[in-house]
Design an enzyme around this catalytic site. Structure first.
Site, PDB file in Angstrom:
ATOM      1  N   GLU A  21      17.059 -24.609  18.061  1.00  0.00           N
ATOM      2  CA  GLU A  21      16.652 -23.256  18.450  1.00  0.00           C
ATOM      3  C   GLU A  21      15.604 -23.257  19.562  1.00  0.00           C
ATOM      4  O   GLU A  21      14.420 -23.016  19.308  1.00  0.00           O
ATOM      5  CB  GLU A  21      16.172 -22.484  17.220  1.00  0.00           C
ATOM      6  CG  GLU A  21      17.249 -22.381  16.173  1.00  0.00           C
ATOM      7  CD  GLU A  21      16.801 -21.800  14.846  1.00  0.00           C
ATOM      8  OE1 GLU A  21      15.581 -21.667  14.605  1.00  0.00           O
ATOM      9  OE2 GLU A  21      17.688 -21.475  14.035  1.00  0.00           O
ATOM     10  N   GLU A  53      24.298 -23.601  12.260  1.00  0.00           N
ATOM     11  CA  GLU A  53      23.701 -22.941  11.109  1.00  0.00           C
ATOM     12  C   GLU A  53      24.369 -21.582  10.959  1.00  0.00           C
ATOM     13  O   GLU A  53      24.675 -20.932  11.956  1.00  0.00           O
ATOM     14  CB  GLU A  53      22.196 -22.718  11.295  1.00  0.00           C
ATOM     15  CG  GLU A  53      21.358 -23.953  11.288  1.00  0.00           C
ATOM     16  CD  GLU A  53      19.870 -23.655  11.440  1.00  0.00           C
ATOM     17  OE1 GLU A  53      19.441 -22.494  11.202  1.00  0.00           O
ATOM     18  OE2 GLU A  53      19.122 -24.582  11.783  1.00  0.00           O
TER      19      GLU A  53
END
Length: 132
Positions: free
Chosen positions: A8, A129
């Site tokens: 991220e 994810e």
């Protein structure tokens, strides 16, 4: 085996130039470094944010795809989450979760953020994810 280059990449941009914030350029440098050390590994590249979840936005691939020394080792790996995550973090809840056409509106958002990548660029997608 595979390496996920960065989880991220907060604060990163896509294809804007500059060594400090351009995640597409950084992913190329990092990915080529990995492949230089072990050419058999796959290189997973997450997206940026805004719009989208953390790591979800691969819309920049349309105009600035990542180019590795061996393109067959590239895998884009977005993250995506549903509304249950935002019970805990309501300040980050995307607008589409409050829309009248939810959840039917999710497919169009996913297509715009990352769903088009395999068809338009021939690069696989693996969701890194997902949840709730």
């Amino acid at each position: 085996f595979a390496v996920d280059l960065m989880n991220e990449p907060h604060g990163a941009t896509w294809g804007t130039g500059g060594r400090k914030k351009d995640w597409a350029a950084a992913a190329e440098r990092l990915g080529d470094n990995v492949l230089g050390a072990c050419s058999r590994w796959l290189v997973f590249v997450q997206g940026t944010t805004n719009p989208g979840m953390w790591g979800e936005n691969l819309s920049g691939v349309r105009t600035r795809p990542v180019r590795l020394r061996n393109q067959s080792k590239l895998v884009y790996s977005p993250h995506t989450y549903g509304p249950s995550l935002f019970v805990r973090y309501p300040e980050y809840e995307p607008e589409q979760y409050r829309a009248d056409d939810f959840p039917g509106n999710l497919l169009g958002g996913w297509e715009w953020l990352w769903g088009y990548v395999t068809q338009e660029h021939g690069v696989p997608i693996v969701l890194g994810e997902a949840g709730g």
